[in-house]
Write a protein that holds these residues in place. Structure first.
Motif, mmCIF file in Angstrom:
data_model
loop_
_atom_site.group_PDB
_atom_site.id
_atom_site.type_symbol
_atom_site.label_atom_id
_atom_site.label_comp_id
_atom_site.label_asym_id
_atom_site.label_seq_id
_atom_site.Cartn_x
_atom_site.Cartn_y
_atom_site.Cartn_z
ATOM 1 N N UNK A 89 7.199 9.138 5.176
ATOM 2 C CA UNK A 89 7.054 10.590 5.310
ATOM 3 C C UNK A 89 8.393 11.239 5.614
ATOM 4 N N UNK A 90 9.182 10.615 6.485
ATOM 5 C CA UNK A 90 10.513 11.139 6.776
ATOM 6 C C UNK A 90 11.378 11.182 5.526
ATOM 7 N N UNK A 91 11.142 10.251 4.606
ATOM 8 C CA UNK A 91 11.918 10.187 3.363
ATOM 9 C C UNK A 91 11.330 11.041 2.254
ATOM 10 N N UNK A 92 10.195 11.683 2.525
ATOM 11 C CA UNK A 92 9.539 12.487 1.502
ATOM 12 C C UNK A 92 8.824 11.655 0.452
ATOM 13 N N UNK A 93 8.376 10.437 0.839
ATOM 14 C CA UNK A 93 7.736 9.523 -0.105
ATOM 15 C C UNK A 93 6.256 9.316 0.177
ATOM 16 N N UNK A 94 5.650 10.113 1.025
ATOM 17 C CA UNK A 94 4.254 9.915 1.369
ATOM 18 C C UNK A 94 3.343 10.086 0.178
ATOM 19 N N UNK A 95 2.260 9.253 0.139
ATOM 20 C CA UNK A 95 1.322 9.356 -0.976
ATOM 21 C C UNK A 95 0.348 10.474 -0.771
ATOM 22 N N UNK A 132 0.834 -1.210 0.000
ATOM 23 C CA UNK A 132 0.000 0.000 0.000
ATOM 24 C C UNK A 132 0.865 1.256 0.000
ATOM 25 N N UNK A 133 1.939 1.219 0.785
ATOM 26 C CA UNK A 133 2.834 2.375 0.829
ATOM 27 C C UNK A 133 3.427 2.654 -0.549
ATOM 28 N N UNK A 134 3.810 1.588 -1.254
ATOM 29 C CA UNK A 134 4.386 1.754 -2.586
ATOM 30 C C UNK A 134 3.343 2.267 -3.583
ATOM 31 N N UNK A 135 2.132 1.738 -3.501
ATOM 32 C CA UNK A 135 1.059 2.195 -4.386
ATOM 33 C C UNK A 135 0.763 3.677 -4.145
ATOM 34 N N UNK A 155 9.144 1.753 -6.047
ATOM 35 C CA UNK A 155 9.352 0.306 -6.110
ATOM 36 C C UNK A 155 9.888 -0.180 -4.770
ATOM 37 N N UNK A 156 9.573 -1.437 -4.442
ATOM 38 C CA UNK A 156 10.093 -2.072 -3.224
ATOM 39 C C UNK A 156 10.905 -3.300 -3.618
ATOM 40 N N UNK A 157 12.110 -3.388 -3.109
ATOM 41 C CA UNK A 157 12.946 -4.569 -3.256
ATOM 42 C C UNK A 157 12.981 -5.274 -1.904
ATOM 43 N N UNK A 158 12.681 -6.566 -1.914
ATOM 44 C CA UNK A 158 12.629 -7.341 -0.676
ATOM 45 C C UNK A 158 13.647 -8.479 -0.746
ATOM 46 N N UNK A 159 14.873 -8.244 -0.274
ATOM 47 C CA UNK A 159 15.860 -9.330 -0.243
ATOM 48 C C UNK A 159 15.400 -10.443 0.693
#
Length: 338
Positions: A332-338, A100-103, A108-112
């Motif tokens: 939000x701290x990273x400036x990526x909030x939708x 949801x955060x990515x949408x 994009x999300x990378x999950x190692x």
């Protein structure tokens, strides 16, 4: 080498299990029953993740999973999300609410994913320099996942972020130390300072009760990873529950000491604020007045990632604790909030 890593990892995870059983007794035993019935991580496909098979030499023998929202624009950010012990990529991606955060945020999300051949409990090997140093082992594998994603998606290499829980949080700290030129920000959730341990015995001590050093000594461990590096370094947030008996809350204080020293802030918070779920946020500013470190302490919360399911943020369960939406605050701290 592989056999030595496996033996060391098995001993560490056995010691970890003994710690949990000793310090949390009935809670740990009942939690084990809940985990057996957990719906998380049944498959990466169910969580919306795509497996990426060929992403480089992969010296750490990790698996790579990725999620890219439909219609993702070029030059979008990339977030890496590292799971904790006994989990897998899908478990953490789904449980912490990263889809949801990515949408919402259009990234994009990378999950190692750690594999049992590397560690019996699927912990990232944060206590082995051969897996945390720049261009070695698991650290290099994770960096190769970044490179592959930037190339595949034409993503923005200047906006790559990383977070992780527990062993994934400790590995997050090491990735920030090893690759300050790659990451713009990081969030360490119930993790440990970089360089706290180089052996199994040291790892056990670092986890609980924890190890204390002067801020400059912690900072030196980060700077030693890239002694000639003089560029910008990623901003860092540190999340921890005060009721954590697996990775003692002392590690949050030590992590703050480490990163404030590295990023040019002192150890006294410049501002504090009370947030949802008994959470206290403390801001640490550098000489220019920028917030470079944030500490989030969740009152009474045990070991895990804070989520808030009734707000559409993750799913409550084993190591996903219904308190506050950490994912929303981190983005939000990273400036990526939708």
């Amino acid at each position: 080498m592989k056999a030595q890593r496996s033996k060391a990892a098995l001993l560490l995870t056995t010691l970890t299990a003994l710690t949990v059983l000793t310090t949390t007794a009935l809670t740990a035993l009942t939690g084990a029953t809940s985990q057996a019935a957990s719906p998380y991580g049944k498959s990466a496909a169910a969580a919306g993740l795509e497996k990426v098979g060929d992403f480089g030499s992969n010296p750490g023998a990790l698996s790579m999973y990725r999620y890219a929202p439909d219609g993702l624009p070029k030059k979008s950010p990339v977030v890496l999300a590292l799971h904790g012990c006994t989990q897998d990529a899908a478990t953490y991606f789904e449980g912490a609410g990263w889809q949801k955060a990515a949408d919402d945020g259009k990234f994009a999300v990378v999950a190692p994913q750690q594999e049992q051949a590397n560690n019996a409990k699927k912990c990232f090997n944060w206590f082995q320099s051969g897996d945390t140093d720049r261009d070695k082992g698991e650290a290099q594998s994770i960096k190769q996942m970044v490179d592959r994603t930037v190339a595949d998606l034409d993503a923005d290499p200047s906006r790559v972020f990383i977070t992780g829980l527990s062993a994934g949080g400790a590995m997050t700290a090491s990735m920030l130390a090893a690759y300050p030129d790659v990451f713009k920000g990081g969030a360490i959730v119930a993790g440990l300072p970089h360089g706290c341990a180089n052996t199994v015995a040291e790892a056990f001590t670092c986890m609980n009760p924890g190890a204390s050093k002067k801020a400059a000594d912690w900072g030196d461990l980060v700077r030693a990873e890239n002694p000639d590096y003089s560029g910008a370094r990623p901003k860092v947030s540190v999340w921890h529950g005060t009721g954590d008996t697996t990775v003692a809350p002392m590690n949050a204080e030590e992590s703050v000491k480490q990163w404030t020293d590295v990023l040019g802030a002192d150890q006294k918070a410049d501002a504090t604020e009370k947030l949802q779920g008994g959470t206290t946020r403390s801001d640490y500013r550098n000489a220019d007045g920028d917030v470079v470190v944030r500490g989030y302490l969740v009152d009474g919360m045990p070991h895990g990632t804070p989520v808030k399911p009734d707000e559409g943020c993750g799913k409550a369960g084993k190591h996903f604790l219904d308190t506050i939406c950490s994912t929303r605050h981190i983005t939000a701290d990273w400036g990526l909030g939708g």
